[in-house]
Enzyme design. Structure first.
Site, PDB file in Angstrom:
ATOM      1  CG  HIS B   8       1.882 -13.195   0.572  1.00 26.10           C
ATOM      2  ND1 HIS B   8       2.894 -14.129   0.473  1.00 26.10           N
ATOM      3  CD2 HIS B   8       0.831 -13.859   1.108  1.00 26.10           C
ATOM      4  CE1 HIS B   8       2.465 -15.304   0.925  1.00 26.10           C
ATOM      5  NE2 HIS B   8       1.216 -15.168   1.315  1.00 26.10           N
ATOM      6  CG  HIS B  91      -2.689 -15.859   4.698  1.00 22.63           C
ATOM      7  ND1 HIS B  91      -3.438 -16.334   3.639  1.00 22.63           N
ATOM      8  CD2 HIS B  91      -1.425 -15.715   4.198  1.00 22.63           C
ATOM      9  CE1 HIS B  91      -2.662 -16.478   2.578  1.00 22.63           C
ATOM     10  NE2 HIS B  91      -1.432 -16.102   2.887  1.00 22.63           N
ATOM     11  CD  GLU B 140       2.045 -18.457   3.423  1.00 18.54           C
ATOM     12  OE1 GLU B 140       1.103 -17.688   3.122  1.00 18.54           O
ATOM     13  OE2 GLU B 140       2.681 -19.120   2.582  1.00 18.54           O
TER      14      GLU B 140
END
Lengths: 149, 149
Positions: B8, B91, B140
């Site tokens: 994502h 992010h 991440e």
């Protein structure tokens, strides 16, 4: 308007070759396209291919990372880098089935569309919509390619 | 380290409900998950599912947009929004096969890993790596889920 495939995330960098090395050596990317210059946007560009769920790396694999190094400090990406010298996420790009229809749609929604559709890095027509009208994201809309990316 | 699926793109927003309406009404998203609060990160979260190449919207479809609204101005996302009040790309998240191995890898590469692996929004272990060590992108790293997203 129907949300299309997330084609790529555009990432600006002051040093394309260093970024390629980063994605290869640190992130473990095994499929990075050859850089080329996109004159219309005054950038040197390449794509990092990411795997699909299956792990397959094919021409319609996962969302790509588009690495962008300005060839001119006066270009849009050059000016962005002046404000963000280490680089980072610059834009996000969705595919659409019909670029002319999408262009009219965003204008009808009162969004600031940045110019007429033009040829983008994948060889199909693209346009950008202003981040201030798009929840803070510079958004590229791209005619879905007939074949691969 | 092998580059995993781009799970994502995290997008911070000052108003999650307004962002959901934007993705639904302007961008044409048809599949947006129910918002929930992720206490450990002090955010209210939902995911916009994007189609795969086939146009299919299944549980392992395209890269998602993760919408993040802080529940506390003192949280990481809250502080980011204070600097970027209209929101935007916050992010990027890649999957890995083995979170412990990836954690050790980034530390061995001299990257500033932000804490120990912990449970993320998809219910698997995650950690973040500092944007200053990652070409300007807060990154991440997420244990690949066994089933769906």
């Amino acid at each position: 308007m129907k949300l299309g495939r997330l084609n790529h995330v555009g990432v600006a960098t002051p040093d394309l070759d260093a970024s390629i090395a980063f994605y290869r050596d640190v992130m473990g990317a095994s499929d990075i396209t050859e850089p080329f210059v996109l004159e219309s946007q005054k950038v040197r560009v390449c794509f990092v291919n990411t795997p699909r769920d299956s792990g397959a790396l094919d021409t319609r694999g996962g969302t790509q990372i588009e690495l962008l190094e300005p060839t001119d400090p006066d270009s849009a990406v050059g000016k962005w880098l002046a404000r963000n010298p280490m680089g980072g996420q610059h834009h996000i790009c969705y595919e659409v089935e019909d670029i002319a229809q999408a262009h009219a749609w965003f204008i009808a929604q009162g969004k600031r569309v940045l110019g007429e559709p033009r040829i983008g890095a994948h060889g199909t027509m693209i346009f950008f919509v202003h981040p201030k009208d798009m929840n803070g994201q510079l958004t590229e809309i791209m005619q879905r390619p007939a074949g691969g990316h």
